[in-house]
Design an enzyme around this catalytic site. Sequence first.
Site, PDB file in Angstrom:
ATOM      1  N   HIS A   1      -7.322  -5.917   0.172  1.00 33.23           N
ATOM      2  CA  HIS A   1      -6.146  -5.113   0.514  1.00 33.23           C
ATOM      3  C   HIS A   1      -5.421  -5.630   1.765  1.00 33.23           C
ATOM      4  O   HIS A   1      -4.445  -5.038   2.205  1.00 33.23           O
ATOM      5  CB  HIS A   1      -6.590  -3.660   0.755  1.00 33.23           C
ATOM      6  CG  HIS A   1      -5.505  -2.638   0.691  1.00 33.23           C
ATOM      7  ND1 HIS A   1      -4.956  -2.190  -0.491  1.00 33.23           N
ATOM      8  CD2 HIS A   1      -4.855  -1.941   1.670  1.00 33.23           C
ATOM      9  CE1 HIS A   1      -4.042  -1.269  -0.252  1.00 33.23           C
ATOM     10  NE2 HIS A   1      -3.954  -1.102   1.054  1.00 33.23           N
TER      11      HIS A   1
ATOM     12  N   SER B   1       0.834  -1.197   0.000  1.00 34.65           N
ATOM     13  CA  SER B   1       0.000   0.000   0.000  1.00 34.65           C
ATOM     14  C   SER B   1       0.875   1.256   0.000  1.00 34.65           C
ATOM     15  O   SER B   1       1.616   1.477  -0.950  1.00 34.65           O
ATOM     16  CB  SER B   1      -0.947  -0.040   1.204  1.00 34.65           C
ATOM     17  OG  SER B   1      -1.967   0.909   1.085  1.00 34.65           O
TER      18      SER B   1
ATOM     19  N   ASP C   1     -10.020  -5.191  -4.009  1.00 33.11           N
ATOM     20  CA  ASP C   1      -9.372  -4.204  -3.153  1.00 33.11           C
ATOM     21  C   ASP C   1     -10.255  -2.953  -3.123  1.00 33.11           C
ATOM     22  O   ASP C   1     -10.364  -2.233  -4.107  1.00 33.11           O
ATOM     23  CB  ASP C   1      -7.982  -3.859  -3.707  1.00 33.11           C
ATOM     24  CG  ASP C   1      -7.162  -2.996  -2.771  1.00 33.11           C
ATOM     25  OD1 ASP C   1      -7.726  -2.044  -2.195  1.00 33.11           O
ATOM     26  OD2 ASP C   1      -5.954  -3.271  -2.620  1.00 33.11           O
TER      27      ASP C   1
END
Length: 287
Positions: free
Chosen positions: A260, A146, A223
Amino acid sequence: MSFGGKLLKLSHDSPITKTKMNVNIYLPKQYFGSTTTETKIPVLLYLAGLTCDPNNGSEKAFFQPYADEYGFAVVYPDTSPRGVGNPGEDDSWEFGTAAGFYVDAEKEPWSNNYKMYSYILKDLLPSVGKAYTKLDLSRVSVTGHSMGGYGALMFFLKNPGFFKSCSAFAPICNPSEVPWGHTNFGGYLGDDKSKWLEYDPVHLIKKYDGPKSTILYHVGTKDGFEVNQRQLRPETLVEASKGTVLDGYVEYKSVKDFDHSYYFVSSFAGEHSAHHAKYLGLTSSKL
């Protein structure tokens, strides 16, 4: 002990951030197998995401068994200085504490301590090399998740040849064009967007002039940060690479039904480890 090696949870005083910084280091079983210089161990740098600290990657990404398999150490830095006391530092999970965005802040009061770019390159890695002399700091690769995925791409492209390889999990590929980037670049660097581009992988790849090394990254089709908010824009790095030194060397994998989370990260840690092992000279695979 962790798997076949040891996970160290450490802290040190940083002259760059002017704070105590936490870091976790996984030393694989090979680190303890010999005292000769012939067994120097390369390093994988793992950069974590927003809200995270050194424990997230070391406890949930599961790089340790692959570090033992191939023979590399893993360094897990923190994501920001902590306890500085800047106004608003803890008001939002997207900015301030645990959200250093891997830049050198230029806007006060953040410029006094939030220097994560210089901290990683000029303080953390050299300090690790001095403290653990069997680590080979001439062979370092970088990965991240991320915000840390963006950091991995940025560090690799901004420092041609320093890192042997790069990979990322759900990276923020084009931060100057997404809300997270606007918040952090604006807050740390100010309103001059030309300064933002100095850290944006989509712009950095166009100027990259280093060795040709495949950049590998995965993004899940479920995600929410991409599907609902378009924070990641994974296709932009592939498009930006066209006509550059790295044309054909950006490998973006969209993986069905993954989100995610660290369940996603741990699911592909093995593939990423094999990728880095190749470039770190730990396998016989041809580059």
